[in-house]
Design an enzyme around this catalytic site. Structure first.
Site, short mmCIF file in Angstrom:
data_model
loop_
_atom_site.label_atom_id
_atom_site.label_comp_id
_atom_site.label_asym_id
_atom_site.label_seq_id
_atom_site.Cartn_x
_atom_site.Cartn_y
_atom_site.Cartn_z
N ARG A 160 0.82 -1.22 0.00
CA ARG A 160 0.00 0.00 0.00
C ARG A 160 0.85 1.27 0.00
NH1 ARG A 160 -2.35 -3.54 -1.45
NH2 ARG A 160 -4.22 -4.53 -0.63
N SER A 211 -11.45 -0.50 3.19
CA SER A 211 -10.69 -0.72 4.41
C SER A 211 -10.13 0.60 4.95
CB SER A 211 -9.53 -1.68 4.16
OG SER A 211 -10.01 -2.94 3.75
N GLU A 281 -5.41 3.92 6.10
CA GLU A 281 -5.23 3.68 4.67
C GLU A 281 -5.89 4.78 3.85
OE1 GLU A 281 -6.57 0.07 1.76
OE2 GLU A 281 -5.38 -0.45 3.51
#
Length: 285
Positions: A160, A211, A281
């Site tokens: 990520r 998420s 995130e």
């Protein structure tokens, strides 16, 4: 380039938070992007709006929006490549690959993101990531206003994370993807299976942005929420989904601050119990 004043951002963020901005710019060409940045005015960059939290009701600034625009694409059948502009959604891109019998984007069929956003955060699932099919990226370097290209090997991809997340003064314009020829029926079957699995686990019935936290080493966010009894925990119109503890949903006209307050409380409790600093995130604007 389309320019709209006092622009309603409600349908341009997946949490469906009600917000407006002073002015929204929708570029159609690379020249539009360059001319916008040459203005040197304060602005907010907004892609598909799927990984962001709008914290204000009104933004007294300009937004540069890549959503429903800047999405041209070309399929090169001789090299099994797709070259696409950064504003195209991963849904449309995966469907384009299917139409041409090209495999490698099935996992992104139901991942809500623009192509540019997917590259910035190295989006993925089930062990597959965008870097696996990436060849190179064309971008505008705001340091010298020159358009440059960079190959995957030089982007320093991590979980990520990417070169573009670490260097926010680089604006992705176009992306080259290398795929593989495959029977359309096999590609379609994988796409549908992935969609069914996600819909069974994720709260698709309420606005959300996927998420909220990155997966901490040695843990799963959903399991942490179960252990802390945080599923269903609510502040204002936002709450942690009962279906999947890794998601926050807008179930009753939530404000961005409601979502942020939940994040702060979750981080506090997880640190106290597990001594783990959960990393967000999503991008707070």
């Amino acid at each position: 380039m389309k320019v709209l004043t006092d622009f309603d951002l409600t349908n341009y963020n997946s949490y469906r938070i009600k917000a407006k901005c002073k002015r929204a710019y929708f570029p159609e060409t690379e020249e539009d992007v360059i001319s916008f940045y040459k203005k040197e005015e304060p602005f907010v960059l907004l892609g598909s709006g799927h990984n962001v939290i709008l914290s204000k009701d009104y933004y007294d600034t300009n937004f540069l929006v890549f959503n429903g625009n800047f999405q041209d694409s070309i399929v090169n059948s001789s090299t099994d490549e797709i070259v696409a502009e950064s504003g195209i959604t991963m849904l449309n891109l995966s469907e384009l690959a299917l139409e041409n019998g090209l495999s490698g984007l099935e996992i992104f069929y139901d991942i809500p993101s623009s192509l540019g956003g997917a590259v910035v955060m190295n989006a993925g699932a089930s062990g597959e990531e965008i870097k696996d099919v990436l060849v190179k990226v064309r971008y505008l370097d705001l340091d010298d206003m020159i358009i440059k290209e960079i190959y995957k090997e030089d982007m320093g991809f991590e979980y990520r994370n990417s070169f573009f997340q670490r260097n926010t003064n680089k604006v992705i314009l176009k992306v080259w993807l290398k795929l593989q020829l495959m029977e359309k029926s096999i590609i379609k079957e994988k796409m549908e299976t992935i969609k069914e699995q996600r819909w069974a686990k994720q709260p698709k019935d309420y606005p959300n942005a996927g998420s909220v936290f990155k997966r901490p080493k040695g843990y799963y966010v959903g399991a942490i929420m179960d252990e802390l009894g945080l599923k269903g925990f609510a502040i204002g119109g936002a709450k942690i989904s009962e279906k999947h503890g890794g998601f926050i949903i807008n179930y009753n006209a939530a404000k961005g601050q409601d979502i942020i307050d939940i994040i702060v409380e979750v981080k506090k409790r997880v640190m106290e119990r597990f001594n783990v600093d959960l990393e967000i995130e999503q991008r707070i604007i």
